[in-house]
Design an enzyme around this catalytic site. Sequence first.
Site, PDB file in Angstrom:
ATOM      1  N   LYS A  36     -34.574 -29.976  -3.877  1.00  0.00           N
ATOM      2  CA  LYS A  36     -34.371 -29.419  -5.227  1.00  0.00           C
ATOM      3  C   LYS A  36     -35.105 -28.093  -5.438  1.00  0.00           C
ATOM      4  O   LYS A  36     -34.583 -27.214  -6.111  1.00  0.00           O
ATOM      5  CB  LYS A  36     -34.770 -30.426  -6.305  1.00  0.00           C
ATOM      6  CG  LYS A  36     -36.259 -30.679  -6.439  1.00  0.00           C
ATOM      7  CD  LYS A  36     -36.544 -31.730  -7.502  1.00  0.00           C
ATOM      8  CE  LYS A  36     -38.029 -31.927  -7.631  1.00  0.00           C
ATOM      9  NZ  LYS A  36     -38.387 -33.287  -8.058  1.00  0.00           N
ATOM     10  N   ARG A 130     -43.163 -41.705 -16.394  1.00  0.00           N
ATOM     11  CA  ARG A 130     -41.941 -40.927 -16.452  1.00  0.00           C
ATOM     12  C   ARG A 130     -40.819 -41.953 -16.283  1.00  0.00           C
ATOM     13  O   ARG A 130     -40.808 -42.923 -17.033  1.00  0.00           O
ATOM     14  CB  ARG A 130     -41.932 -39.809 -15.397  1.00  0.00           C
ATOM     15  CG  ARG A 130     -40.977 -38.663 -15.790  1.00  0.00           C
ATOM     16  CD  ARG A 130     -40.962 -37.516 -14.781  1.00  0.00           C
ATOM     17  NE  ARG A 130     -40.319 -37.909 -13.529  1.00  0.00           N
ATOM     18  CZ  ARG A 130     -40.154 -37.069 -12.485  1.00  0.00           C
ATOM     19  NH1 ARG A 130     -40.585 -35.812 -12.578  1.00  0.00           N
ATOM     20  NH2 ARG A 130     -39.574 -37.485 -11.374  1.00  0.00           N
TER      21      ARG A 130
HETATM   22  C1  LIG Z   1     -39.137 -33.907  -7.256  1.00  0.00           C
HETATM   23  C2  LIG Z   1     -39.088 -35.348  -6.897  1.00  0.00           C
HETATM   24  C3  LIG Z   1     -39.485 -35.759  -5.612  1.00  0.00           C
HETATM   25  C4  LIG Z   1     -40.062 -34.815  -4.590  1.00  0.00           C
HETATM   26  O1  LIG Z   1     -41.291 -34.364  -5.045  1.00  0.00           O
HETATM   27  P1  LIG Z   1     -42.227 -33.398  -4.138  1.00  0.00           P
HETATM   28  O2  LIG Z   1     -43.511 -33.361  -4.847  1.00  0.00           O
HETATM   29  O3  LIG Z   1     -41.523 -32.085  -4.095  1.00  0.00           O
HETATM   30  O4  LIG Z   1     -42.316 -34.034  -2.811  1.00  0.00           O
HETATM   31  C5  LIG Z   1     -39.372 -37.108  -5.301  1.00  0.00           C
HETATM   32  N1  LIG Z   1     -38.891 -37.983  -6.202  1.00  0.00           N
HETATM   33  C6  LIG Z   1     -38.500 -37.630  -7.430  1.00  0.00           C
HETATM   34  C7  LIG Z   1     -37.982 -38.675  -8.356  1.00  0.00           C
HETATM   35  C8  LIG Z   1     -38.590 -36.297  -7.820  1.00  0.00           C
HETATM   36  O5  LIG Z   1     -38.214 -35.946  -9.058  1.00  0.00           O
END
Ligand SMILES: *Cc1c(COP(=O)(O)O)cnc(C)c1O
Length: 361
Positions: A36, A130
């Site tokens: 992302k 969250r």
């Molecule tokens: C963004 C996200 C991740 C990845 O997080 P990083 O800190 O970039 O490794 C994993 N799970 C969810 C639900 C996320 O929103």
Amino acid sequence: MTAPRIEIDLGKVEHNTRVLVDRLALVGIRVTGITKAALGSPGVGAAMLRGGAVGLGDSRVPNLARLAGLDGPTSRTLIRSPQLSQVGQVVAHADISLNTEAAVITALAGAATRDRPHGVVLMVELGDLREGIALDDVSAAVRVVLDQPALRLAGLGTNLACQNGVVPDDRNMAVLSGLVENIEALYGVTLGVVSGGNSANLGWALSTTDVGRIDELRIGEAILLGTEPLHRTPIEGLHTDAFVLSAEVIELNEKPAQPWGDRGQAAFGEAPVRTGTGTIRQAILALGRQDVDLDGLVPPDGIEILGMSSDHLVLDVGDLPLAVGDEVSFGLAYGALVRAMTSPFVSKFEVAGAMLDPCRP
Ligand SMILES: *Cc1c(COP(=O)(O)O)cnc(C)c1O
């Protein structure tokens, strides 16, 4: 070359993935590469897969659609709860989604088909507040999934550290493992995915004596930036400069260290404090908040950031040999990376990267 631009070293992304995949494999944990922060770049996704990620995940459906062009069967996971209004696109572009709402799960079942069942990972609330289903309600949610022939119960997961900085540890991870065992016993199923969290779980996963049932992590930041999110410190053996942002000097002058005239707010709230007396060598770069977030923009040695408005980044460049038309390159932390990758004004260039991999003979 056009500026501002981000250059992405895919060799470094692959290397970072491989190092983490190898370390986590020793404790029985697989890596899903999260794209992302790279806008679902297929090049970045492919580098993660070459490095050993078992699948890819992204928070946005259009990013998952971009990843569809990758060679071979790649499992794609939507890592944000699907929007009720998008379930059709979700089942088209994701094999699995992370879910918390019965109404969404039922709608996904309506959009999916029995011959290509959509995988559901139920997200469990473990304290970061969250997304997540309360512990007592997980069993009922499992029932909702199992009742739908067009859905497949892929597993359980959780997410910590993102909203309130709650640290993954033996206690909260053991709660997830215990829940997995209870659900398996209650329904006579085997959960193929127990997704412990994001990059913030690495410290726990690589130091605990028992990972329990956790068998997968969703890793974005640590792969892309080589840092762990809890303290934003570099991870040993990883590249922290796979992404470099360059911008062009459009004005360079000796200017007084101190502004003059009556003062109110600046473009983005309180004016930045300027210290010093006399004059400084001030450069302006064609780079602003429409391109990047000031939070996480790392200047080279010898340069101090004085402030940034929508379109101008103001720097004290000391006595560095810079001129109008020159470029300055910056390192990026997470906030700056996300903003720059999503800005239409910043060009993106992917390079294959160094073929030599110093950490693997
Ligand atoms: C963004 C996200 C991740 C990845 O997080 P990083 O800190 O970039 O490794 C994993 N799970 C969810 C639900 C996320 O929103």
